[in-house]
Motif scaffolding. Structure first.
Motif, PDB file in Angstrom:
ATOM      1  N   VAL A  26       0.852  -1.194   0.000  1.00 18.96           N
ATOM      2  CA  VAL A  26       0.000   0.000   0.000  1.00 18.96           C
ATOM      3  C   VAL A  26       0.885   1.241   0.000  1.00 18.96           C
ATOM      4  CG1 VAL A  26      -1.908  -1.123   1.203  1.00 18.96           C
ATOM      5  CG2 VAL A  26      -0.152   0.071   2.529  1.00 18.96           C
ATOM      6  N   CYS A  27       0.337   2.338  -0.505  1.00 19.32           N
ATOM      7  CA  CYS A  27       1.104   3.584  -0.509  1.00 19.32           C
ATOM      8  C   CYS A  27       0.162   4.775  -0.565  1.00 19.32           C
ATOM      9  CB  CYS A  27       2.086   3.628  -1.690  1.00 19.32           C
ATOM     10  SG  CYS A  27       1.291   3.534  -3.313  1.00 19.32           S
ATOM     11  N   GLY A  28       0.701   5.947  -0.239  1.00 19.22           N
ATOM     12  CA  GLY A  28      -0.094   7.161  -0.262  1.00 19.22           C
ATOM     13  C   GLY A  28       0.752   8.377   0.062  1.00 19.22           C
ATOM     14  N   ALA A  29       0.110   9.535   0.083  1.00 16.93           N
ATOM     15  CA  ALA A  29       0.808  10.803   0.287  1.00 16.93           C
ATOM     16  C   ALA A  29       0.639  11.290   1.720  1.00 16.93           C
ATOM     17  CB  ALA A  29       0.285  11.859  -0.684  1.00 16.93           C
ATOM     18  N   LEU A  30       1.661  11.997   2.195  1.00 17.52           N
ATOM     19  CA  LEU A  30       1.618  12.653   3.498  1.00 17.52           C
ATOM     20  C   LEU A  30       1.430  14.141   3.274  1.00 17.52           C
ATOM     21  CD1 LEU A  30       4.717  10.832   5.024  1.00 17.52           C
ATOM     22  CD2 LEU A  30       2.310  10.313   5.484  1.00 17.52           C
ATOM     23  N   LEU A  31       0.507  14.750   4.017  1.00 18.00           N
ATOM     24  CA  LEU A  31       0.209  16.167   3.864  1.00 18.00           C
ATOM     25  C   LEU A  31       0.557  16.923   5.137  1.00 18.00           C
ATOM     26  CD1 LEU A  31      -3.346  15.957   2.199  1.00 18.00           C
ATOM     27  CD2 LEU A  31      -1.093  15.748   1.114  1.00 18.00           C
ATOM     28  N   GLY A  32       0.948  18.176   4.979  1.00 17.39           N
ATOM     29  CA  GLY A  32       1.271  18.981   6.148  1.00 17.39           C
ATOM     30  C   GLY A  32       1.848  20.321   5.761  1.00 17.39           C
ATOM     31  N   TYR A  71      -6.084  19.462  -3.666  1.00 18.83           N
ATOM     32  CA  TYR A  71      -6.838  19.265  -2.426  1.00 18.83           C
ATOM     33  C   TYR A  71      -6.059  19.814  -1.238  1.00 18.83           C
ATOM     34  CZ  TYR A  71      -9.137  16.735   1.396  1.00 18.83           C
ATOM     35  OH  TYR A  71      -9.780  16.411   2.571  1.00 18.83           O
ATOM     36  N   ALA A  72      -4.778  19.515  -1.191  1.00 15.24           N
ATOM     37  CA  ALA A  72      -3.937  19.986  -0.087  1.00 15.24           C
ATOM     38  C   ALA A  72      -3.876  21.512  -0.049  1.00 15.24           C
ATOM     39  CB  ALA A  72      -2.525  19.401  -0.225  1.00 15.24           C
ATOM     40  N   LYS A  73      -3.702  22.115  -1.203  1.00 18.54           N
ATOM     41  CA  LYS A  73      -3.623  23.580  -1.284  1.00 18.54           C
ATOM     42  C   LYS A  73      -4.904  24.227  -0.756  1.00 18.54           C
ATOM     43  CE  LYS A  73      -2.540  27.335  -4.498  1.00 18.54           C
ATOM     44  NZ  LYS A  73      -2.203  27.685  -5.906  1.00 18.54           N
ATOM     45  N   LYS A  74      -6.020  23.620  -1.064  1.00 21.24           N
ATOM     46  CA  LYS A  74      -7.319  24.129  -0.605  1.00 21.24           C
ATOM     47  C   LYS A  74      -7.406  24.156   0.918  1.00 21.24           C
ATOM     48  CE  LYS A  74     -12.265  22.976  -0.885  1.00 21.24           C
ATOM     49  NZ  LYS A  74     -13.261  22.015  -1.457  1.00 21.24           N
ATOM     50  N   HIS A  75      -6.693  23.241   1.578  1.00 22.20           N
ATOM     51  CA  HIS A  75      -6.744  23.139   3.033  1.00 22.20           C
ATOM     52  C   HIS A  75      -5.496  23.711   3.718  1.00 22.20           C
ATOM     53  CE1 HIS A  75      -9.815  20.197   1.837  1.00 22.20           C
ATOM     54  NE2 HIS A  75     -10.360  20.430   3.013  1.00 22.20           N
ATOM     55  N   GLY A  76      -4.679  24.412   2.947  1.00 25.19           N
ATOM     56  CA  GLY A  76      -3.504  25.049   3.525  1.00 25.19           C
ATOM     57  C   GLY A  76      -2.330  24.111   3.770  1.00 25.19           C
ATOM     58  N   TRP A  77      -2.303  22.978   3.079  1.00 27.58           N
ATOM     59  CA  TRP A  77      -1.234  22.000   3.219  1.00 27.58           C
ATOM     60  C   TRP A  77      -0.444  21.901   1.927  1.00 27.58           C
ATOM     61  CZ3 TRP A  77      -5.657  18.233   4.670  1.00 27.58           C
ATOM     62  CH2 TRP A  77      -6.052  18.453   5.989  1.00 27.58           C
ATOM     63  N   VAL A  78       0.626  21.132   1.986  1.00 31.26           N
ATOM     64  CA  VAL A  78       1.351  20.696   0.798  1.00 31.26           C
ATOM     65  C   VAL A  78       1.618  19.204   0.965  1.00 31.26           C
ATOM     66  CG1 VAL A  78       2.454  22.928   0.351  1.00 31.26           C
ATOM     67  CG2 VAL A  78       3.612  21.238   1.806  1.00 31.26           C
ATOM     68  N   LEU A 201     -10.060  11.352  -1.136  1.00 27.23           N
ATOM     69  CA  LEU A 201      -9.318  12.507  -0.624  1.00 27.23           C
ATOM     70  C   LEU A 201      -9.761  12.892   0.783  1.00 27.23           C
ATOM     71  CD1 LEU A 201      -9.235  14.645  -3.892  1.00 27.23           C
ATOM     72  CD2 LEU A 201      -7.240  13.658  -2.724  1.00 27.23           C
ATOM     73  N   ASP A 202     -11.056  12.796   1.039  1.00 24.43           N
ATOM     74  CA  ASP A 202     -11.568  13.178   2.362  1.00 24.43           C
ATOM     75  C   ASP A 202     -11.200  12.181   3.456  1.00 24.43           C
ATOM     76  OD1 ASP A 202     -12.579  15.586   1.628  1.00 24.43           O
ATOM     77  OD2 ASP A 202     -14.666  14.947   1.479  1.00 24.43           O
ATOM     78  N   VAL A 203     -10.600  11.061   3.074  1.00 20.90           N
ATOM     79  CA  VAL A 203     -10.077  10.143   4.100  1.00 20.90           C
ATOM     80  C   VAL A 203      -9.059  10.876   4.979  1.00 20.90           C
ATOM     81  CG1 VAL A 203      -8.635   8.084   4.448  1.00 20.90           C
ATOM     82  CG2 VAL A 203     -10.523   8.035   2.795  1.00 20.90           C
ATOM     83  N   SER A 204      -8.413  11.893   4.397  1.00 18.00           N
ATOM     84  CA  SER A 204      -7.416  12.664   5.165  1.00 18.00           C
ATOM     85  C   SER A 204      -8.022  13.356   6.374  1.00 18.00           C
ATOM     86  CB  SER A 204      -6.759  13.710   4.248  1.00 18.00           C
ATOM     87  OG  SER A 204      -7.716  14.695   3.853  1.00 18.00           O
ATOM     88  N   GLN A 205      -9.341  13.529   6.375  1.00 22.18           N
ATOM     89  CA  GLN A 205     -10.007  14.166   7.511  1.00 22.18           C
ATOM     90  C   GLN A 205     -10.894  13.176   8.264  1.00 22.18           C
ATOM     91  OE1 GLN A 205     -11.242  18.353   6.870  1.00 22.18           O
ATOM     92  NE2 GLN A 205     -10.855  17.983   4.704  1.00 22.18           N
TER      93      GLN A 205
END
Length: 209
Positions: A26-32, A71-78, A201-205
């Protein structure tokens, strides 16, 4: 000294993703948020699950990265990094595909990026007093701490005193979430391609507490 803050979602979501698909990589992105040169502090806030079937570099990866970036930019992340978990229990070496993605992320972030490798041997043992993620920070001109890393600008393991967990009982909470089968709420980009109603994408929240 630089410090690296890891929020509960950034720690738990990769493990929930792996728990949902134990027979697959499995793999995915980290946001922050990455601090400036004068601010030696990085916040790794959450994660977005990408794949469990196509974990190599594919055209779909570019699509998923682009959507996640917006999506990240919309929430103030990268996008600050990449996580990867292998189905094989005794192998936590960073695969080439993960290195390629992490290098691209690093180039977009002025030379800083992270890789979270899930340590499946510890993860399967489910010991709440031990970390089940091995974290590597991109490092230039340093000796490699692991023999399988072979690059001039490689990846080194972060020291424990450089890591700040925002939840004091992060490990125990993560295992509790797995025991409650919260991984059924994890949907990755692979699943989204088969069923567009699944909002990966909303899994991040994802609500964890």
């Amino acid at each position: 000294m630089s410090n690296h803050q890891i929020d509960l979602r950034a720690y738990a979501i990769p493990l929930l993703h792996a728990a949902k698909y134990p027979a697959y990589d499995v793999c995915g992105a980290l946001l922050g948020k990455i601090g400036t040169k004068d601010q030696h502090h990085t916040e790794i806030t959450t994660a977005v699950p990408f794949f469990h079937q196509w974990t190599t570099v594919t055209p779909m990866l570019e699509v998923a990265l682009k959507q996640t970036e917006m999506y990240a930019k919309k929430h103030g992340w990268v996008i600050v990094g990449w996580y990867y978990g292998k189905a094989c229990l005794n192998d936590s070496a960073i695969p080439e595909s993960a290195k390629k993605v992490a290098e691209a992320i690093k180039n977009n972030n002025g030379g800083k990026a992270y890789v979270f490798m899930i340590d499946n041997e510890q993860f399967s043992a489910s010991e709440p007093n031990k970390s089940v993620i091995i974290m590597f920070l991109d490092a230039k001109l340093t000796k490699f701490l692991k023999p399988y890393i072979a690059a001039d600008n490689g990846w080194k393991k972060l020291a424990e005193d450089q890591i700040i967990l925002t939840e004091t009982n992060t490990y125990a909470k993560t295992l509790e979430l797995i025991n409650k089968s919260l991984y059924t709420d994890i949907h990755d980009f692979d699943e989204h391609l088969n069923n567009v109603s699944l909002n990966w994408l909303d899994v991040s929240q994802l609500r964890l507490i």
